[in-house]
Design a protein around this motif. Structure first.
Motif, PDB file in Angstrom:
ATOM      1  N   VAL A 104       0.811  -1.218   0.000  1.00  0.00           N
ATOM      2  CA  VAL A 104       0.000   0.000   0.000  1.00  0.00           C
ATOM      3  C   VAL A 104       0.845   1.270   0.000  1.00  0.00           C
ATOM      4  O   VAL A 104       0.310   2.374   0.127  1.00  0.00           O
ATOM      5  CB  VAL A 104      -0.998   0.021   1.188  1.00  0.00           C
ATOM      6  N   ASP A 105       2.136   1.132  -0.165  1.00  0.00           N
ATOM      7  CA  ASP A 105       3.004   2.306  -0.138  1.00  0.00           C
ATOM      8  C   ASP A 105       2.671   3.282  -1.262  1.00  0.00           C
ATOM      9  O   ASP A 105       2.668   4.496  -1.051  1.00  0.00           O
ATOM     10  CB  ASP A 105       4.480   1.909  -0.166  1.00  0.00           C
ATOM     11  N   ARG A 106       2.324   2.774  -2.430  1.00  0.00           N
ATOM     12  CA  ARG A 106       1.962   3.672  -3.539  1.00  0.00           C
ATOM     13  C   ARG A 106       0.635   4.368  -3.278  1.00  0.00           C
ATOM     14  O   ARG A 106       0.480   5.548  -3.586  1.00  0.00           O
ATOM     15  CB  ARG A 106       1.906   2.893  -4.846  1.00  0.00           C
ATOM     16  N   GLN A 107      -0.329   3.638  -2.716  1.00  0.00           N
ATOM     17  CA  GLN A 107      -1.626   4.249  -2.415  1.00  0.00           C
ATOM     18  C   GLN A 107      -1.478   5.352  -1.373  1.00  0.00           C
ATOM     19  O   GLN A 107      -2.164   6.357  -1.433  1.00  0.00           O
ATOM     20  CB  GLN A 107      -2.626   3.191  -1.929  1.00  0.00           C
ATOM     21  N   LEU A 108      -0.591   5.145  -0.416  1.00  0.00           N
ATOM     22  CA  LEU A 108      -0.374   6.148   0.618  1.00  0.00           C
ATOM     23  C   LEU A 108       0.121   7.455   0.009  1.00  0.00           C
ATOM     24  O   LEU A 108      -0.232   8.535   0.472  1.00  0.00           O
ATOM     25  CB  LEU A 108       0.625   5.638   1.661  1.00  0.00           C
ATOM     26  N   LYS A 109       0.889   7.365  -1.061  1.00  0.00           N
ATOM     27  CA  LYS A 109       1.464   8.557  -1.694  1.00  0.00           C
ATOM     28  C   LYS A 109       0.459   9.346  -2.517  1.00  0.00           C
ATOM     29  O   LYS A 109       0.722  10.490  -2.865  1.00  0.00           O
ATOM     30  CB  LYS A 109       2.653   8.168  -2.579  1.00  0.00           C
ATOM     31  N   VAL A 110      -0.696   8.756  -2.822  1.00  0.00           N
ATOM     32  CA  VAL A 110      -1.657   9.450  -3.691  1.00  0.00           C
ATOM     33  C   VAL A 110      -2.981   9.785  -3.007  1.00  0.00           C
ATOM     34  O   VAL A 110      -3.869  10.334  -3.649  1.00  0.00           O
ATOM     35  CB  VAL A 110      -1.924   8.655  -4.992  1.00  0.00           C
ATOM     36  N   VAL A 111      -3.124   9.456  -1.719  1.00  0.00           N
ATOM     37  CA  VAL A 111      -4.361   9.828  -1.029  1.00  0.00           C
ATOM     38  C   VAL A 111      -4.416  11.347  -0.879  1.00  0.00           C
ATOM     39  O   VAL A 111      -3.376  12.008  -0.830  1.00  0.00           O
ATOM     40  CB  VAL A 111      -4.493   9.143   0.357  1.00  0.00           C
ATOM     41  N   PRO A 112      -5.618  11.910  -0.814  1.00  0.00           N
ATOM     42  CA  PRO A 112      -5.714  13.346  -0.575  1.00  0.00           C
ATOM     43  C   PRO A 112      -4.973  13.724   0.715  1.00  0.00           C
ATOM     44  O   PRO A 112      -5.066  13.019   1.715  1.00  0.00           O
ATOM     45  CB  PRO A 112      -7.219  13.592  -0.441  1.00  0.00           C
ATOM     46  N   ASP A 113      -4.238  14.817   0.655  1.00  0.00           N
ATOM     47  CA  ASP A 113      -3.456  15.317   1.788  1.00  0.00           C
ATOM     48  C   ASP A 113      -2.480  14.257   2.293  1.00  0.00           C
ATOM     49  O   ASP A 113      -2.335  14.019   3.488  1.00  0.00           O
ATOM     50  CB  ASP A 113      -4.391  15.785   2.905  1.00  0.00           C
ATOM     51  N   HIS A 114      -1.812  13.597   1.336  1.00  0.00           N
ATOM     52  CA  HIS A 114      -0.952  12.460   1.669  1.00  0.00           C
ATOM     53  C   HIS A 114       0.154  12.803   2.657  1.00  0.00           C
ATOM     54  O   HIS A 114       0.535  11.963   3.466  1.00  0.00           O
ATOM     55  CB  HIS A 114      -0.368  11.818   0.406  1.00  0.00           C
TER      56      HIS A 114
END
Length: 89
Positions: free
Chosen positions: A26-36
């Motif tokens: 989930v490291d990539r998803q963490l980088k693209v969440v709003p207000d990451h």
């Protein structure tokens, strides 16, 4: 404990958080969440305040593949949400 020991301990816990995110994919998803940046800071702070770093290190050694973090992980809910967004669950 010296101040240097404290800083090393904090840095090691932050590294565990990054390692957990990578292991669970989930490291990539963490980088693209709003207000990451803020989300990441809060995740790092939760990991820094955790008292399970020894257990966490052992968990990594014992789990080459994993679908979820250990029950004591303070970022368990965040990881589940990121996995859901990534379609992993």
């Amino acid at each position: 404990m010296s101040f240097l020991d404290y800083l090393i301990s904090v840095d090691a816990r932050a590294a565990l958080m990054g390692r957990m995110m990578r292991k669970l994919g989930v490291d990539r998803q963490l980088k693209v969440v709003p207000d990451h940046a803020a989300v990441t800071d809060r995740a790092v702070n939760r990991c820094r305040s955790c008292g399970h770093q020894d257990e966490c290190s052992t968990w990594f050694d014992q789990n080459e593949q994993a679908d979820a973090p250990p029950d004591y992980c303070r970022n368990r809910d965040l990881i589940a949400r990121l996995q859901h967004v990534a379609g992993q669950r």
